[in-house]
Design a protein around this motif. Structure first.
Motif, PDB file in Angstrom:
ATOM      1  N   LYS A   5      20.626  56.825  63.335  1.00 14.56           N
ATOM      2  CA  LYS A   5      19.825  56.507  64.526  1.00 14.56           C
ATOM      3  C   LYS A   5      20.726  56.210  65.710  1.00 14.56           C
ATOM      4  O   LYS A   5      21.640  55.405  65.635  1.00 14.56           O
ATOM      5  N   LYS A  15      15.478  52.954  84.594  1.00 12.47           N
ATOM      6  CA  LYS A  15      14.482  52.141  83.901  1.00 12.47           C
ATOM      7  C   LYS A  15      13.294  51.871  84.804  1.00 12.47           C
ATOM      8  O   LYS A  15      12.150  51.973  84.382  1.00 12.47           O
ATOM      9  N   SER A  22       6.177  59.177  83.345  1.00 14.91           N
ATOM     10  CA  SER A  22       6.001  59.398  81.903  1.00 14.91           C
ATOM     11  C   SER A  22       6.877  60.542  81.394  1.00 14.91           C
ATOM     12  O   SER A  22       7.287  60.539  80.235  1.00 14.91           O
ATOM     13  N   SER A  25      10.216  59.012  80.614  1.00 18.01           N
ATOM     14  CA  SER A  25      10.106  58.216  79.381  1.00 18.01           C
ATOM     15  C   SER A  25      10.115  59.111  78.153  1.00 18.01           C
ATOM     16  O   SER A  25      10.764  58.800  77.153  1.00 18.01           O
ATOM     17  N   ALA A  26       9.407  60.237  78.213  1.00 21.70           N
ATOM     18  CA  ALA A  26       9.384  61.179  77.087  1.00 21.70           C
ATOM     19  C   ALA A  26      10.763  61.791  76.868  1.00 21.70           C
ATOM     20  O   ALA A  26      11.184  61.973  75.718  1.00 21.70           O
ATOM     21  N   VAL A  28      13.649  60.396  77.486  1.00 20.44           N
ATOM     22  CA  VAL A  28      14.494  59.371  76.859  1.00 20.44           C
ATOM     23  C   VAL A  28      14.189  59.283  75.360  1.00 20.44           C
ATOM     24  O   VAL A  28      15.107  59.262  74.535  1.00 20.44           O
ATOM     25  N   LYS A  29      12.920  59.284  74.999  1.00 20.28           N
ATOM     26  CA  LYS A  29      12.543  59.220  73.580  1.00 20.28           C
ATOM     27  C   LYS A  29      13.083  60.440  72.827  1.00 20.28           C
ATOM     28  O   LYS A  29      13.597  60.319  71.711  1.00 20.28           O
ATOM     29  N   ASP A  30      12.964  61.615  73.452  1.00 20.42           N
ATOM     30  CA  ASP A  30      13.461  62.824  72.799  1.00 20.42           C
ATOM     31  C   ASP A  30      14.984  62.859  72.747  1.00 20.42           C
ATOM     32  O   ASP A  30      15.562  63.395  71.806  1.00 20.42           O
ATOM     33  N   ILE A  32      16.870  60.255  72.263  1.00 22.65           N
ATOM     34  CA  ILE A  32      17.188  59.408  71.108  1.00 22.65           C
ATOM     35  C   ILE A  32      17.048  60.216  69.817  1.00 22.65           C
ATOM     36  O   ILE A  32      17.928  60.185  68.950  1.00 22.65           O
ATOM     37  N   LYS A  33      15.965  60.962  69.710  1.00 24.18           N
ATOM     38  CA  LYS A  33      15.757  61.803  68.523  1.00 24.18           C
ATOM     39  C   LYS A  33      16.870  62.843  68.402  1.00 24.18           C
ATOM     40  O   LYS A  33      17.411  63.064  67.315  1.00 24.18           O
ATOM     41  N   SER A  36      20.035  61.471  67.317  1.00 26.01           N
ATOM     42  CA  SER A  36      19.909  61.005  65.935  1.00 26.01           C
ATOM     43  C   SER A  36      19.877  62.171  64.955  1.00 26.01           C
ATOM     44  O   SER A  36      19.738  61.973  63.755  1.00 26.01           O
TER      45      SER A  36
END
Length: 130
Positions: A5, A15, A22, A25-26, A28-30, A32-33, A36
């Motif tokens: 992770k 931030k 949005s 934000s998406a 940033v989430k992707d 991280i994935k 990982s």
């Protein structure tokens, strides 16, 4: 890609923008994935900056091409003119900081030495902490 992770920090300026954006934000989430080890279909070429020498390389300043999510076609080398600008922690494995997102004209923006110096300073500041 790295296993495990990823820990991802976001530059304070982003931030604030991420709260109302949005799409950011998406991303940033992707990211991280992706860091990982997951495949994200709209992420393309992931490379380091080399200019201005030697500062961009020393700061581990990198950019990840963001392809059009709707029309993610195989472009030459999976490049685009949108990019997430980030750096890697100096002493922590699998730790990153997203410094900026350039939605349009990312290549042109990277030719602006004032902008590059700002990104390098942000990268160095993060790397000094991590």
């Amino acid at each position: 890609m790295t296993a495990g992770k990823a820990s991802v920090f976001v530059h304070p300026r982003l931030k604030v923008e991420g709260i109302v954006n949005s799409t950011l934000s998406a991303l940033v989430k992707d990211f991280i994935k992706y860091k990982s080890g997951e495949y994200i279909h709209y992420f393309g070429k992931d490379v380091g900056y080399i200019r201005p020498e030697p500062y961009a390389e020393r700061a581990e300043l990198k950019h990840l091409h963001v392809l059009d999510k709707v029309k993610s076609i195989q472009m030459r080398g999976n490049t685009s003119n949108a990019a997430l600008i980030y750096t890697v922690a100096a002493t922590r494995l699998n730790t990153y900081c997203i410094i900026d997102f350039v939605a349009e004209e990312a290549h042109e923006t990277a030719r602006d030495m004032k902008q590059m110096r700002e990104w390098i300073a942000a990268a160095e500041s993060f790397r000094d902490k991590f």
